[in-house]
Design an enzyme around this catalytic site. Structure first.
Site, PDB file in Angstrom:
ATOM      1  N   ASP A   1       0.838  -1.196   0.000  1.00  0.00           N
ATOM      2  CA  ASP A   1       0.000   0.000   0.000  1.00  0.00           C
ATOM      3  C   ASP A   1       0.874   1.247   0.000  1.00  0.00           C
ATOM      4  OD1 ASP A   1      -2.851   1.200   0.572  1.00  0.00           O
ATOM      5  OD2 ASP A   1      -1.449   2.278   1.861  1.00  0.00           O
ATOM      6  N   TYR A  24       3.592   9.437  -0.597  1.00  0.00           N
ATOM      7  CA  TYR A  24       4.650   8.801   0.201  1.00  0.00           C
ATOM      8  C   TYR A  24       6.030   8.952  -0.450  1.00  0.00           C
ATOM      9  CZ  TYR A  24       0.586   6.372   2.282  1.00  0.00           C
ATOM     10  OH  TYR A  24      -0.615   6.069   2.859  1.00  0.00           O
ATOM     11  N   LYS A  27      -2.204   5.736  -4.539  1.00  0.00           N
ATOM     12  CA  LYS A  27      -3.277   6.720  -4.320  1.00  0.00           C
ATOM     13  C   LYS A  27      -2.971   8.051  -4.986  1.00  0.00           C
ATOM     14  CE  LYS A  27      -3.482   4.813   0.373  1.00  0.00           C
ATOM     15  NZ  LYS A  27      -2.060   4.611   0.690  1.00  0.00           N
ATOM     16  N   HIS A  83      -6.912   9.650  -2.427  1.00  0.00           N
ATOM     17  CA  HIS A  83      -6.313   9.648  -1.080  1.00  0.00           C
ATOM     18  C   HIS A  83      -7.235  10.281  -0.037  1.00  0.00           C
ATOM     19  CE1 HIS A  83      -2.052   9.281   0.744  1.00  0.00           C
ATOM     20  NE2 HIS A  83      -2.934   9.207   1.691  1.00  0.00           N
TER      21      HIS A  83
HETATM   22  N1  LIG Z   1      -4.977   6.668   3.407  1.00  0.00           N
HETATM   23  C1  LIG Z   1      -4.406   7.406   4.331  1.00  0.00           C
HETATM   24  O1  LIG Z   1      -4.684   8.604   4.493  1.00  0.00           O
HETATM   25  C2  LIG Z   1      -3.403   6.772   5.243  1.00  0.00           C
HETATM   26  C3  LIG Z   1      -2.981   7.445   6.400  1.00  0.00           C
HETATM   27  C4  LIG Z   1      -2.067   6.796   7.233  1.00  0.00           C
HETATM   28  C5  LIG Z   1      -1.595   5.537   6.912  1.00  0.00           C
HETATM   29  N2  LIG Z   1      -2.010   4.921   5.754  1.00  0.00           N
HETATM   30  C6  LIG Z   1      -1.502   3.579   5.370  1.00  0.00           C
HETATM   31  O2  LIG Z   1      -1.587   2.692   6.473  1.00  0.00           O
HETATM   32  C7  LIG Z   1      -0.297   2.168   6.761  1.00  0.00           C
HETATM   33  C8  LIG Z   1      -0.138   1.888   8.244  1.00  0.00           C
HETATM   34  O3  LIG Z   1      -0.399   3.018   9.009  1.00  0.00           O
HETATM   35  P1  LIG Z   1       0.725   3.855   9.775  1.00  0.00           P
HETATM   36  O4  LIG Z   1       2.013   3.675   9.092  1.00  0.00           O
HETATM   37  O5  LIG Z   1       0.169   5.217   9.957  1.00  0.00           O
HETATM   38  O6  LIG Z   1       0.752   3.229  11.237  1.00  0.00           O
HETATM   39  P2  LIG Z   1       0.731   1.775  11.914  1.00  0.00           P
HETATM   40  O7  LIG Z   1       0.885   0.697  10.926  1.00  0.00           O
HETATM   41  O8  LIG Z   1      -0.426   1.781  12.850  1.00  0.00           O
HETATM   42  O9  LIG Z   1       2.031   1.855  12.840  1.00  0.00           O
HETATM   43  C9  LIG Z   1       3.312   1.948  12.307  1.00  0.00           C
HETATM   44  C10 LIG Z   1       4.272   2.226  13.454  1.00  0.00           C
HETATM   45  O10 LIG Z   1       4.260   1.137  14.366  1.00  0.00           O
HETATM   46  C11 LIG Z   1       5.599   0.622  14.522  1.00  0.00           C
HETATM   47  N3  LIG Z   1       5.459  -0.845  14.580  1.00  0.00           N
HETATM   48  C12 LIG Z   1       5.087  -1.683  13.592  1.00  0.00           C
HETATM   49  N4  LIG Z   1       5.028  -2.953  14.027  1.00  0.00           N
HETATM   50  C13 LIG Z   1       5.399  -2.914  15.324  1.00  0.00           C
HETATM   51  C14 LIG Z   1       5.526  -3.919  16.326  1.00  0.00           C
HETATM   52  N5  LIG Z   1       5.287  -5.194  16.059  1.00  0.00           N
HETATM   53  N6  LIG Z   1       5.942  -3.518  17.558  1.00  0.00           N
HETATM   54  C15 LIG Z   1       6.213  -2.227  17.837  1.00  0.00           C
HETATM   55  N7  LIG Z   1       6.078  -1.225  16.933  1.00  0.00           N
HETATM   56  C16 LIG Z   1       5.679  -1.577  15.686  1.00  0.00           C
HETATM   57  C17 LIG Z   1       6.348   1.076  13.306  1.00  0.00           C
HETATM   58  O11 LIG Z   1       7.716   1.274  13.628  1.00  0.00           O
HETATM   59  P3  LIG Z   1       8.877   0.443  12.869  1.00  0.00           P
HETATM   60  O12 LIG Z   1       8.796   0.787  11.422  1.00  0.00           O
HETATM   61  O13 LIG Z   1      10.117   0.939  13.533  1.00  0.00           O
HETATM   62  O14 LIG Z   1       8.597  -1.015  13.161  1.00  0.00           O
HETATM   63  C18 LIG Z   1       5.680   2.422  13.005  1.00  0.00           C
HETATM   64  O15 LIG Z   1       6.252   3.449  13.794  1.00  0.00           O
HETATM   65  C19 LIG Z   1       0.643   3.239   6.215  1.00  0.00           C
HETATM   66  O16 LIG Z   1       1.966   2.760   6.075  1.00  0.00           O
HETATM   67  C20 LIG Z   1      -0.046   3.592   4.931  1.00  0.00           C
HETATM   68  O17 LIG Z   1       0.190   2.599   3.954  1.00  0.00           O
HETATM   69  C21 LIG Z   1      -2.918   5.509   4.947  1.00  0.00           C
END
Ligand SMILES: NC(=O)c1ccc[n+]([C@@H]2O[C@H](COP(=O)([O-])OP(=O)(O)OC[C@H]3O[C@@H](n4cnc5c(N)ncnc54)[C@H](OP(=O)(O)O)[C@@H]3O)[C@@H](O)[C@H]2O)c1
Length: 280
Positions: free
Chosen positions: A45, A50, A79, A112
């Site tokens: 994704d 990004y 997106k 997006h």
């Molecule tokens: N459509 C939108 O507007 C939108 C907005 C936000 C996000 N997204 C999508 O959703 C995806 C995920 O959301 P997100 O990146 O915001 O947050 P998330 O997946 O909820 O959290 C990511 C964070 O958690 C840490 N993490 C991951 N696995 C872990 C574990 N097992 N233990 C401890 N920490 C852990 C990661 O650090 P490390 O990398 O150091 O492990 C990172 O800092 C994004 O990458 C993107 O593709 C979309």
């Protein structure tokens, strides 16, 4: 629910099937995307915003050539950024995304966010429908759409292709029941972004309790499993090879109904942005 596996998919209204879990690539580097594919994720994704579509495409092509897999084995999502809404800008942005990732089609292309105007959002959708007809995209959808934004699109007289997906922030502290049930009624699959709450809720007592109860699970595994059992498609992100793998180890247990009820938290606490409530 016990029959859920890493290979499970959901059927979209477009006719394609989307994996039940994906790798979120926001702030992810090329090595992380490659490690994710090696670990077993079959969905990437990313987004124009990004600024890593080149890296995502490179990781994908490296992994395909090293493993002898086929392009169809991986589901590639990107997106359209807000500043490119409108027919011409969208058509160009789609071509740019294809070029950057060196792909000849995108599996799922999302708006997006709804942050523009009704006129621009609908022109954008027209360009996306045309890109599907031209074979550049398999399925189209939206992200950060609230119920009124979805209604605007579904009621549009020129709608030819319904949105397959709405990607929104969902986790126990932001269950978004209104959006999730509206999507369910309209055959729109909900992808859950920030499913790990970006780590902000890992220390909550209820999460700690369930980690112990289910046999040394991590908070991330509990949150991903919750998302899967809600019928959502979670897209956790990590740059760390061990966490990338561990976050997929969620198919060997299931959270009981009683414990799912403990995670039914009356809260509205986004950790990212929240365009779902923006004006039409
Ligand atoms: N459509 C939108 O507007 C939108 C907005 C936000 C996000 N997204 C999508 O959703 C995806 C995920 O959301 P997100 O990146 O915001 O947050 P998330 O997946 O909820 O959290 C990511 C964070 O958690 C840490 N993490 C991951 N696995 C872990 C574990 N097992 N233990 C401890 N920490 C852990 C990661 O650090 P490390 O990398 O150091 O492990 C990172 O800092 C994004 O990458 C993107 O593709 C979309």
């Amino acid at each position: 629910m016990s029959s859920l596996t890493l290979q499970s998919t959901l059927k979209l209204t477009s006719g394609s099937s989307i994996p039940r879990i994906g790798f979120g690539a926001y702030l992810a580097n090329e090595e992380a995307v490659y490690n994710a594919l090696n670990a077993g994720y079959r969905m990437i994704d990313t987004a124009e915003f990004y600024r890593n579509e080149v890296e995502c495409g490179s990781a994908l092509s490296r992994w395909l050539s090293e493993t002898g897999s086929k392009r169809e084995d991986v589901y590639y999502v990107t997106k359209l950024w807000n500043s490119h809404h409108g027919y011409k800008a969208t058509a160009e942005a789609i071509d740019e995304s294809l070029r950057r990732a060196n792909l000849n089609y995108i599996d799922l292309y999302l708006i997006h966010s709804p942050l523009s105007s009704r006129k621009l959002r609908l022109e954008t959708w027209k360009a996306m429908q045309d890109a599907v007809k031209a074979g550049k995209i398999k399925s189209i959808g939206v992200s950060n759409y609230g119920v009124p934004h979805l209604q605007e699109l579904l009621e549009w007289p020129q709608l030819e292709i319904k949105p397959s997906v709405n990607q929104v922030e969902v986790h126990p502290w932001l269950p978004r029941k209104d959006i999730v049930s509206f999507c369910r009624e309209n055959d729109i699959v909900v992808e859950a972004y920030s499913p790990l709450t970006r780590g902000k809720r890992f220390k909550e007592p209820v999460i700690q309790e369930l980690c112990k109860k289910y046999g040394d699970k991590t908070p991330a595994q509990i949150l991903i499993r919750w998302s899967l059992q809600q019928g959502l498609v979670p897209i956790p992100k990590s740059n760390n090879p061990e966490r990338i793998k561990a976050n997929l180890d969620v198919f060997g247990f299931s959270i009981s109904d009683e414990d799912m009820a403990k995670l039914d938290i009356k809260s509205y606490a986004p950790v990212a942005w929240d365009p779902t409530t923006s004006d039409l």
